[in-house]
Structures are given as C-alpha cells and as structure tokens.
Design an enzyme around this catalytic site. Structure first.
Site, PDB file in Angstrom:
ATOM      1  CG  ASP A  54     -39.511 -16.595  30.073  1.00 53.50           C
ATOM      2  OD1 ASP A  54     -38.329 -16.947  29.947  1.00 53.50           O
ATOM      3  OD2 ASP A  54     -40.068 -16.442  31.185  1.00 53.50           O
TER       4      ASP A  54
ATOM      5  CG  HIS B 218     -39.437 -20.641  31.380  1.00 53.72           C
ATOM      6  ND1 HIS B 218     -39.175 -19.698  32.353  1.00 53.72           N
ATOM      7  CD2 HIS B 218     -40.739 -20.985  31.523  1.00 53.72           C
ATOM      8  CE1 HIS B 218     -40.280 -19.472  33.043  1.00 53.72           C
ATOM      9  NE2 HIS B 218     -41.240 -20.233  32.559  1.00 53.72           N
TER      10      HIS B 218
ATOM     11  N   GLY C   6     -26.442 -24.510  39.219  1.00 53.62           N
ATOM     12  CA  GLY C   6     -25.735 -24.902  38.001  1.00 53.62           C
ATOM     13  C   GLY C   6     -25.916 -26.345  37.572  1.00 53.62           C
TER      14      GLY C   6
END
Ligand code: GAR
Length: 202
Positions: A151, A110, A12
């Site tokens: 993606d 990403h 996180g």
C-alpha cells in the site's frame, strides 16, 4: 488500447464495476482481456466467464512459493500482452522483484484513505474493523500504484466516505464500495490507460 489483467481472490464486485464501466463506455482506453485468481473458488471467476473474459487460476497448492506463483503470473501476463495490471481484491502480496518489472503499471484499490489503516495485515473487513475501532468519522478508498511497499505506491485517486452511527465492518464495507471503490477504480483505469496510450502515440 491497453490490455488489462485483473487479479482477484474473492467476490469480484470491483471486477464487475470495471466490466460494467467498459460496457457503459466509461473505460475507452483499455480492455480487460484476462482475469487471474489465486483462489479457484472465487466468484469473480464466474463474473469474468459471464463476460466472456479469459480466466486463469494459479492456486497455492500448485504454486506454493511466491517465486513460483509470480513466475507463472509473469509468463501469463507477457503471453497476453498485458499493459496494465489491476489488483481488485487480490489477497496475495507481490514481491519487489515482481513489482519492479511493472513500474507504475500495477494499480490496487484499498478500502481506506491511505496512509490510514493500510500495509501488511490490512485487507478486506479488517480494514473497516480497524477504522471503527479507532473511531474515525471519515474513511474511504484509495487507488494507488503498487511498488515493493504494501500500500506504499504513488496515490492515483481517493474518495472519502462518512462513517455512520451503528456501522459494522460489513455495513461500512458496503458503503465504501458503493460510494467510493466502484466509482474510483474504473475512473483510475481510464485515466492511467489514456496516459499510456498517449505516451505510445496511439
Ligand atoms: C474490496 O473492498 C477491496 O478494496 C479490498 O477487498 C475487497 C474485495 O472485494 N482489498 C483489500 O483489502 C486489499 N488490501 P471484491 O472482491 O468484491 O472486489
């Protein structure tokens, strides 16, 4: 003000960057009101609790099929009036059935420059390993909208990061996070949420 749900699976650090940007006034058009994890042990849940953000855990054991998981997720998002969903290290692929309900309302970060080193199977350290194996000299991070293609949604922002001699997947991951992801993701949230607020006339 757009209510944001952040979906996480692990440490996180991207969630932390979002919460810090919120505190610093860099995110003004949105507010994180829910953090959802598919992993009960994700440290991201502690980060959310430390920030008094409501959390929800949807573990695989309780929601074994993707359809069950997504139905529970959709219910929670609607109950919380969520306008924008942010995937921040969320390691479960969402189906086209789910993503089509939230067109250009789901962001993902990403850790590479899409269309390189992306798609199914490219996540976490594997992405950086693939970049090092290929021998590219520049990599980076991409924030994009999420659609039915892993993606594959429209790119919102990208930032390049140089690879250095002797890099390992771990050192590269750290540099890509520090120099790209933690900056790019909060900026993209503010940009998208600001646009959403304008479109609503708020
Ligand atoms: C981040 O590097 C993120 O870009 C990546 O996982 C890491 C999560 O870190 N996501 C993917 O690989 C998704 N395809 P965090 O939990 O510390 O934010």
């Amino acid at each position: 003000m757009v209510n944001v749900a952040v979906l996480v699976s692990g440490g996180g650090t991207n969630l932390q960057a979002i919460l810090d940007a919120q505190d610093a006034g860099k995110i003004r058009s949105a507010r994180v009101t829910l953090v959802v994890s598919n992993n009960p042990d994700a440290y991201a849940l502690t980060r959310a609790a430390n920030h008094s953000v409501e959390t929800l855990v949807l573990p695989k054991a309780d929601y074994p099929t993707r359809a069950q998981f997504e139905a529970a997720l959709d219910d929670a998002l609607r109950a919380h009036g969520i306008g924008l969903i942010v995937l921040a290290g969320f390691m479960r692929i969402l189906s086209g059935d789910f993503t089509s309900k939230y067109p250009e309302r789901i962001l993902n970060v990403h850790p590479a420059l899409i269309p390189s080193f992306c798609g199914e199977g490219f996540y976490g350290l594997r992405v950086h390993q693939a970049a090092l194996d290929y021998g590219v000299k520049v990599t980076g991070a991409t924030v994009h909208f999420v659609n039915e293609i892993p993606d594959g949604g429209r790119i919102v922002a990208q930032k390049a990061v140089y690879i250095e001699d002797g890099d390992t997947p771990e050192t590269l991951q750290k540099r890509v996070m520090e120099q790209a992801e933690w900056i790019l993701l909060p900026e993209a949230i503010e940009k998208v949420a600001k646009k959403m607020n304008c479109a609503c006339g708020a």
